[in-house]
Design a protein around this motif. Structure first.
Motif, short mmCIF file in Angstrom:
data_model
loop_
_atom_site.label_atom_id
_atom_site.label_comp_id
_atom_site.label_asym_id
_atom_site.label_seq_id
_atom_site.Cartn_x
_atom_site.Cartn_y
_atom_site.Cartn_z
N HIS A 60 0.84 -1.25 0.10
CA HIS A 60 0.14 -0.08 0.11
C HIS A 60 0.87 1.20 0.13
CE1 HIS A 60 -3.45 2.49 0.89
NE2 HIS A 60 -2.86 3.07 1.84
N GLN A 61 1.91 1.28 0.68
CA GLN A 61 2.86 2.27 1.15
C GLN A 61 3.46 2.58 -0.36
OE1 GLN A 61 5.28 1.39 4.22
NE2 GLN A 61 3.92 2.37 5.62
N LYS A 108 2.50 1.88 -3.38
CA LYS A 108 2.03 2.38 -4.33
C LYS A 108 1.59 3.72 -4.21
CE LYS A 108 -0.39 -2.05 -6.01
NZ LYS A 108 -1.69 -2.77 -5.98
N ASN A 109 1.52 4.02 -2.99
CA ASN A 109 1.27 5.62 -2.66
C ASN A 109 2.49 6.48 -3.19
OD1 ASN A 109 -1.46 5.69 -1.74
ND2 ASN A 109 -0.85 5.35 0.40
N HIS A 110 3.72 5.78 -2.87
CA HIS A 110 4.99 6.56 -3.14
C HIS A 110 5.02 6.71 -4.54
CE1 HIS A 110 6.25 7.28 1.04
NE2 HIS A 110 6.25 6.08 1.20
N GLN A 142 2.86 7.16 -6.66
CA GLN A 142 2.07 8.30 -7.30
C GLN A 142 3.01 9.49 -7.26
OE1 GLN A 142 -1.79 8.18 -7.22
NE2 GLN A 142 -1.41 5.91 -7.31
#
Ligand SMILES: Cc1cc2nc3c(=O)[nH]c(=O)nc-3n(C[C@H](O)[C@H](O)[C@H](O)COP(=O)(O)O)c2cc1C
Length: 334
Positions: free
Chosen positions: A216-217, A219-221, A223
């Motif tokens: 999850h982290q 994927k966020n980074h 972005q």
């Protein structure tokens, strides 16, 4: 031509002293085909004057792999850049983030953040002496300096000198008063600063690092940055890489832990014949069953047996039994 683009740095395993040696990299590569791997930091003088095969040797199977170098003498750094290219490394990375006392005493690592012009000269000499990408790994600040303007100036000097990929450990380095271990935990993470650097420098490849532990982290980074570098979470739980293969690279063709052990034992047999000690390879696999049934037994077996001088086949067979049992227990628990 931007040759840096040829290397996929979407996910990389961080350089870690006493961890990411050639045996660890071979092991990690069995789990993941797509991540970029980095060596431990090697000081310029060791690379130039030391036993090159021992210090810089690696197997083709580990590729793509970068050599990380520590130094501040531009002539030495350019020599090491050329050596690394000749040996077949895919990238040479300059360490600008290590805060240890010893490293500071030798004027390299994080203390070089105070000397942007010297860093630029070093990167420039390195870039001129080889065709492989020259990259830098640094922190977002040091001591009382954690300012966007300073970091942006520093990064732009590195860029103008010939490096278009920067790895940013998203916490500052405290150069006095903290141990290297404390320096990995105490200064606060500031991911926003890294995102702002990327926003202001869209032409640079910015890789974010520090405290990243989940898909999850990641994927966020992704972005906000071009790539994510992970250290401790992978060393502690190497099979996390198979989840990364599946969920980030959409590659479902990953080996089971049992198959990884099988392949590693063939490697071990070959290496032991050439004088490598069993524990130099197997110590990196302690976390293979992290969070899984059989993890304790695996760790116990390793701590009881891996100091053995040789790896006779009996032992290899026994370790396979554990791997098979663990796999069965794992299947049953799904
Ligand atoms: C045992 C250990 C050794 C390390 N050695 C190096 C090194 O040789 N070069 C380097 O640039 N960073 C080194 N680091 C820092 C890591 O590359 C990384 O920046 C840091 O651990 C933060 O990432 P993480 O939170 O994903 O572990 C080391 C970290 C650890 C835990």
């Amino acid at each position: 031509m931007d040759i840096n683009k040829k290397i996929n740095r979407k996910i990389s395993v961080a350089p870690m002293m006493d961890c990411t040696d050639r045996h660890d990299r071979f092991f990690l590569r069995l789990i993941s085909k797509n991540v970029m791997l980095y060596s431990e930091m090697v000081a310029t003088k060791s690379a130039i004057h030391g036993d090159r095969k021992k210090i810089l040797g690696f197997r083709e199977e580990e590729k793509p792999v970068a050599l990380q170098v520590g130094g501040s003498d531009k002539k030495e750094l350019s020599e090491v850049a050329k050596i690394s290219e000749d040996l077949g490394y895919d990238e040479i990375n300059l360490n600008l983030g290590c805060p240890s006392k010893k490293v500071q005493k030798n004027s390299f690592g994080a203390c070089l953040m105070k000397e942007p012009d010297l860093v630029a000269e070093c990167i420039n000499e390195m870039s001129n002496s080889c065709k492989i990408p020259v990259t830098a790994k640094t922190r977002i600040g040091f001591d009382n300096t954690e300012e966007f303007d300073y970091l942006n100036m520093f990064i732009n000097k590195i860029k103008d000198a010939g490096s278009s990929t920067i790895i940013l450990h998203a916490r500052k380095a405290i150069l006095k008063g903290l141990t290297p271990k404390q320096n990995l935990n105490i200064p606060k993470l500031n991911y926003k600063m890294v995102y702002e650097i990327k926003k202001s420098n869209p032409d640079l490849e910015i890789i974010i690092n520090g405290g990243i532990t989940s898909i999850h982290q990641i994927k966020n980074h992704l972005q906000n940055c071009d790539g994510v570098m992970i250290g401790r979470a992978i060393y502690q739980n190497p099979y996390f890489l198979s989840e990364i293969e599946k969920k980030i690279f959409n590659n479902t063709n990953v080996l089971s832990r049992e198959d990884i052990v099988k392949k590693l034992l063939s490697y071990l047999e070959e290496e032991v014949k050439n004088g490598t000690k069993v524990n130099h390879i197997m110590r990196h696999t302690v976390g293979l069953y992290y969070g899984q049934p059989g993890s304790k037994e695996w760790k116990r077996y390793l701590s009881d047996n891996m100091m053995a001088r040789d790896s006779d086949f009996q032992k290899a067979k026994h370790i396979m039994d554990i791997a098979q049992n663990n796999e069965k227990a794992n299947q049953a628990s799904i």
